[in-house]
Structure formats: C-alpha cells, structure tokens
Design a protein around this motif. Structure first.
Motif, short mmCIF file in Angstrom:
data_model
loop_
_atom_site.label_atom_id
_atom_site.label_comp_id
_atom_site.label_asym_id
_atom_site.label_seq_id
_atom_site.Cartn_x
_atom_site.Cartn_y
_atom_site.Cartn_z
N TYR A 38 0.77 -1.07 -0.30
CA TYR A 38 -0.10 0.28 -0.09
C TYR A 38 0.85 1.27 0.26
O TYR A 38 0.66 2.01 -0.45
CB TYR A 38 -1.08 0.03 1.44
CG TYR A 38 -1.89 -1.15 1.36
CD1 TYR A 38 -2.24 -1.53 0.28
CD2 TYR A 38 -2.97 -1.20 2.75
CE1 TYR A 38 -3.41 -2.43 -0.31
CE2 TYR A 38 -3.49 -2.71 2.69
CZ TYR A 38 -3.53 -3.40 1.57
OH TYR A 38 -4.24 -4.22 1.21
N ASP A 39 1.38 1.05 0.84
CA ASP A 39 2.52 2.67 1.13
C ASP A 39 2.83 2.27 -0.50
O ASP A 39 3.81 3.58 -1.09
CB ASP A 39 4.16 2.20 1.76
CG ASP A 39 3.84 2.54 3.38
OD1 ASP A 39 2.87 3.20 3.26
OD2 ASP A 39 4.16 1.42 3.83
N ALA A 40 4.04 1.66 -1.09
CA ALA A 40 4.19 1.46 -2.49
C ALA A 40 3.47 2.07 -3.46
O ALA A 40 3.66 2.69 -4.08
CB ALA A 40 4.97 0.02 -2.74
N GLU A 41 2.22 1.71 -3.79
CA GLU A 41 1.43 2.11 -4.22
C GLU A 41 1.31 3.88 -4.21
O GLU A 41 0.32 4.12 -5.46
CB GLU A 41 -0.06 1.48 -4.45
CG GLU A 41 -0.66 1.27 -4.86
CD GLU A 41 -2.09 0.58 -4.43
OE1 GLU A 41 -3.81 0.95 -5.22
OE2 GLU A 41 -2.32 -0.11 -4.22
N ARG A 42 0.86 3.90 -3.16
CA ARG A 42 1.19 5.83 -2.66
C ARG A 42 1.93 6.55 -3.39
O ARG A 42 1.39 7.20 -4.00
CB ARG A 42 0.45 5.94 -1.30
CG ARG A 42 -0.90 5.56 -0.35
CD ARG A 42 -1.00 5.93 0.20
NE ARG A 42 -0.80 4.91 1.29
CZ ARG A 42 -0.96 4.25 2.08
NH1 ARG A 42 -2.19 4.00 2.15
NH2 ARG A 42 0.23 3.57 3.02
N ALA A 43 2.86 6.02 -2.90
CA ALA A 43 4.15 7.36 -3.86
C ALA A 43 4.65 6.57 -4.92
O ALA A 43 4.66 7.80 -5.74
CB ALA A 43 5.85 5.84 -3.07
N MET A 44 4.17 5.55 -5.59
CA MET A 44 3.92 5.37 -7.27
C MET A 44 2.56 6.25 -7.71
O MET A 44 3.14 6.98 -8.75
CB MET A 44 3.60 3.64 -7.72
CG MET A 44 5.22 3.27 -7.23
SD MET A 44 5.46 1.97 -8.26
CE MET A 44 3.96 0.45 -6.62
N THR A 45 1.45 6.42 -6.92
CA THR A 45 0.76 7.69 -7.89
C THR A 45 1.16 8.36 -7.62
O THR A 45 0.91 9.45 -9.00
CB THR A 45 -0.78 7.26 -6.58
OG1 THR A 45 -1.15 5.36 -6.61
CG2 THR A 45 -1.62 8.15 -7.22
N SER A 46 1.46 9.09 -6.61
CA SER A 46 2.02 10.48 -6.67
C SER A 46 3.18 10.53 -7.95
O SER A 46 3.15 12.04 -8.07
CB SER A 46 2.35 10.77 -5.35
OG SER A 46 2.11 10.96 -4.19
N ALA A 47 4.08 9.80 -8.20
CA ALA A 47 5.34 10.57 -9.23
C ALA A 47 4.58 10.02 -9.81
O ALA A 47 4.71 10.52 -11.14
CB ALA A 47 6.25 8.42 -8.77
N VAL A 48 3.97 8.90 -10.65
CA VAL A 48 3.02 8.94 -12.23
C VAL A 48 2.06 10.36 -12.15
O VAL A 48 2.10 10.68 -12.75
CB VAL A 48 2.47 7.64 -11.72
CG1 VAL A 48 1.50 7.50 -13.07
CG2 VAL A 48 3.27 6.45 -11.68
N GLN A 49 1.15 10.90 -10.73
CA GLN A 49 0.35 11.53 -11.65
C GLN A 49 1.92 13.07 -11.51
O GLN A 49 1.53 13.84 -12.12
CB GLN A 49 0.13 12.14 -10.35
CG GLN A 49 -1.38 11.07 -10.13
CD GLN A 49 -2.34 11.09 -8.78
OE1 GLN A 49 -1.91 11.79 -7.72
NE2 GLN A 49 -3.73 10.82 -8.32
N GLU A 50 2.51 13.14 -10.98
CA GLU A 50 4.00 13.95 -10.70
C GLU A 50 3.90 14.26 -12.57
O GLU A 50 4.32 15.21 -12.67
CB GLU A 50 4.31 14.65 -9.61
CG GLU A 50 5.08 15.34 -9.72
CD GLU A 50 6.35 15.52 -8.86
OE1 GLU A 50 7.58 15.75 -9.50
OE2 GLU A 50 5.99 15.79 -7.63
#
Length: 111
Positions: A38-50
C-alpha cells in the motif's frame, strides 16, 4: 439514443505496467507485507501523477501474490517513473509485465 455505446475511442492506446510479487504465504501475505505494498502504491501514484504519464490503478492480493496495476500512453515511460519504488519492495520472486497496445506485445522485467 443509448449513450453507453456512443463513447469516443481513446486518442492513444492504453498500455500497462503490471507488477507481480510473491508473498510469504499462500493467501494474502502478512499485514506488514500488505502495508508495504500500500505504501509503495501511494508513492507510485504521486510520482506517476506528478510526471503526468498515466495512473496507478490499484492492487490485488491472493494466492500468495500481490499484483499492482498502472496504465498510461507508454508502458516503458510509465515503468521508468515507477521502477525505483517497484525495485525497493523486498518480496521475491518479483517481475513486471510491460504491455503495449495488445497482449501480444508484452515484455517481462525481473526485479
């Protein structure tokens, strides 16, 4: 007129990054393993959106595996944005499928 069937076609074909991780048991993994995913998913969501390259679309747990899904216009570019986080997860064996416009155009990257 039924608008459900009158949806416009996407301008660019959707490509995918699908990451597979083996967990410590034959079910859903430990609570700590799920939290790390879940933590990795949140980090990747932010990076991909940015980066503006697509979206992280969720996960699945079961049969001793965690799978993360992301979609965008270019699977290779999307993977490059996600790669550091995907590689940082400790669960092995692990691999990523990069899917281009069709399922016949897939490649596998071992993590």
């Amino acid at each position: 007129m039924d608008t459900l069937f009158d949806l416009p076609e996407p301008e660019t074909p959707e490509q995918a990054v699908i990451a597979h991780y083996r967990l410590s048991d034959d079910q859903y993994g430990s609570p700590a393993e799920r939290e790390a995913i879940y933590d990795a998913e949140r980090a990747m969501t932010s990076a991909v959106q940015e980066a503006g390259v697509g979206e992280v679309d969720g996960n699945e747990f079961g049969v001793g595996e965690a799978v993360l899904y992301a979609y965008g216009a270019n699977a290779t570019t999307l993977f490059k944005v996600m790669e550091a986080t995907l590689r940082s997860l400790p669960f092995r064996p692990a691999y990523v499928v990069l899917r281009n416009e069709s399922r016949e155009a897939e490649s596998r990257v071992d993590l």
